[in-house]
Write an enzyme that holds these catalytic residues in place. Structure first.
Site, short mmCIF file in Angstrom:
data_model
loop_
_atom_site.label_atom_id
_atom_site.label_comp_id
_atom_site.label_asym_id
_atom_site.label_seq_id
_atom_site.Cartn_x
_atom_site.Cartn_y
_atom_site.Cartn_z
N LYS A 128 0.81 -1.23 0.00
CA LYS A 128 0.00 0.00 0.00
C LYS A 128 0.84 1.27 0.00
O LYS A 128 0.40 2.30 -0.50
CB LYS A 128 -0.98 0.01 1.18
N GLU B 188 -10.21 7.21 4.36
CA GLU B 188 -10.88 6.27 5.25
C GLU B 188 -9.96 5.06 5.41
O GLU B 188 -9.04 4.85 4.62
CB GLU B 188 -12.20 5.81 4.62
N SER C 191 1.59 -9.74 -1.14
CA SER C 191 1.28 -8.32 -0.96
C SER C 191 1.67 -7.75 0.39
O SER C 191 1.93 -6.55 0.51
CB SER C 191 -0.21 -8.09 -1.21
C1 LIG Z 1 -5.16 -3.90 1.69
C2 LIG Z 1 -4.43 -5.14 1.37
C3 LIG Z 1 -4.81 -5.99 0.30
C4 LIG Z 1 -6.05 -5.75 -0.52
O1 LIG Z 1 -6.03 -4.59 -1.29
P1 LIG Z 1 -5.91 -4.63 -2.87
O2 LIG Z 1 -6.22 -3.23 -3.25
O3 LIG Z 1 -6.87 -5.63 -3.39
O4 LIG Z 1 -4.51 -5.01 -3.18
C5 LIG Z 1 -4.05 -7.09 0.00
N1 LIG Z 1 -2.96 -7.41 0.74
C6 LIG Z 1 -2.57 -6.64 1.78
C7 LIG Z 1 -1.36 -7.05 2.55
C8 LIG Z 1 -3.28 -5.49 2.14
O5 LIG Z 1 -2.88 -4.75 3.17
#
Ligand SMILES: *Cc1c(COP(=O)(O)O)cnc(C)c1O
Length: 404
Positions: free
Chosen positions: A96, A118, A384
């Protein structure tokens, strides 16, 4: 036109990806979005902006993040070779920050003093508070009272970073109301503040901006994977909530002959509305938060209740570009249930020494399944984020004695 690279072709000037996207907003808000769009297309494409963002990524965020061959995971699954793009090693522990630093840099060019957003589970709030501290901007994060009670560590982190956390106490007191409250606060003061959205969702230009800022993930990964192996992966995959980590990853491979898989949260696995958050699989076209996409809605069109063990995937819509790419047949759809994700969470922790975010564990679960079906292929998964935020919850609700 057709030979332009994909990222330059879409969206169209109004922010549409085929029939999805756009900005369906009241006139005053629409005018603000047009200003941000113009600023992004001019400043955001300037040499100076690009160089500064590159410098921030390298020296502050710790990019490039590595691509890692997960050998023990591969051996244990007994199929395709599985590689991980390590976004969990990005500063603050998830992808993010990639778009938050971009959005905050644009805000600072525009002379804004405050960032407003938010947050649901608090991940976007923490990343944005980090970016605000870096640029010396004020930061106001709207969060439902229910989420504040649930996500105590992230509330503390935001406060440590100097952000103001504003409790939202109406309606269900969760993410949807927090979005409404944040937009309202932004509209009070659109000149000195900037709204900074948390995924490839919302009205144009946000889905485009967030995708472009996240594209670094896929562009890096493509080069890294190629120099490690001498070829491209056969399959690339990522979990899809709003879809920012997936869009960032896909962006690097979209013009290549590579299968792109979006992995949606199937939650309790019943397929019933309220038990999942799989908007592409079970949704239908509709309007949510100022844009058109595939949504999960009740019969009267209001956004439906959603469920996933991963709170970052808990959204009754999806980025419009995902809706488009799936409708075009360019991307493919997969899913993982809560239980699949928990098993994948433990598998990666035990076999590789990497505790994944529960969101990322959805993509890992599907990777293991696909690996068995295609033993001669290679798979690149976007990891992610890291799972520190999820450890207490998993330990209590899915204890290792039973689930590992
Ligand atoms: C917020 C988050 C997501 C989901 O958000 P996307 O916009 O779909 O990528 C996925 N993995 C992590 C670690 C997150 O913090």
């Amino acid at each position: 036109m057709a030979d332009k690279p994909y990222l330059k072709r879409l969206p169209d000037p109004k922010g549409y990806y085929g029939e999805y996207g756009g900005a369906a907003l009241p006139p005053d808000l629409a005018a603000e979005m047009e200003k941000i769009d113009h600023a992004y297309r001019t400043i955001g494409n300037s040499h100076d902006f690009i160089l500064r963002l590159r410098d921030i990524r390298k020296h502050f965020q710790g990019r490039p993040t590595p691509v890692y061959y997960a050998k023990r995971l591969t051996d244990s699954v007994g199929g395709a070779r599985i590689y991980l793009k390590r976004e969990d090693l990005n500063h603050t522990g998830a992808h993010k920050l990639n778009h938050c630093m971009g959005e905050a840099l644009l805000a600072s060019y525009l002379g804004k003093r405050k960032l407003i957003a938010e947050t649901g589970a608090g991940q976007h709030g923490v990343a944005l508070a980090t970016a605000a501290a870096y640029f010396g901007l004020e930061c106001e994060i709207y969060m439902g009272e229910v989420d504040i009670a649930k996500e105590h560590p992230n509330v503390i982190r935001m406060k440590m970073l100097g952000a103001k956390v504003v409790p939202v106490g109406f309606g269900q007191r969760t993410l949807k109301e927090a979005v409404d409250a944040a937009f309202e606060a932004y509209m009070q003061d659109p000149v000195t503040s900037m709204y900074a959205i948390g995924s490839v969702v919302g009205p144009h230009p946000f889905p485009m901006m967030v995708r472009d800022f996240q594209a670094v993930v896929g562009i890096e990964a493509r080069e890294q994977f190629h120099s490690m192996t001498g070829h491209l992966p056969d399959h690339v995959m990522a979990c899809v909530g709003g879809g920012s980590n997936a869009m960032g990853m896909f962006a690097g491979f979209i013009d290549d002959p590579v299968d792109l898989w979006g992995v949606e949260p199937l939650g309790r696995g019943t397929g019933k509305l309220g038990d999942h958050a799989a908007s592409l699989r079970y949704g239908r076209p509709g309007l949510i938060h100022g844009f058109t996409t595939m949504t999960l809605a009740d019969d009267d069109g209001t956004p439906a209740a959603v469920h996933s063990v991963a709170s970052g995937l808990d959204y009754p819509g999806v980025g419009p570009e995902h809706a488009y790419l799936f409708a075009q047949g360019r991307t493919r759809l997969a899913g993982a249930t809560d239980e699949d994700a928990i098993r994948a969470f433990y598998r990666l922790s035990r076999l590789e020494g990497i505790i994944p975010a529960l969101e990322s564990a959805h993509a890992l679960a599907f990777a293991s399944q696909l690996a068995v079906e295609h033993p001669n292929d290679s798979i690149l998964v976007n990891l992610s984020g890291r799972g520190d935020k999820d450890m207490d919850y998993v330990y209590e609700n899915y204890p290792p004695e039973t689930w590992a």
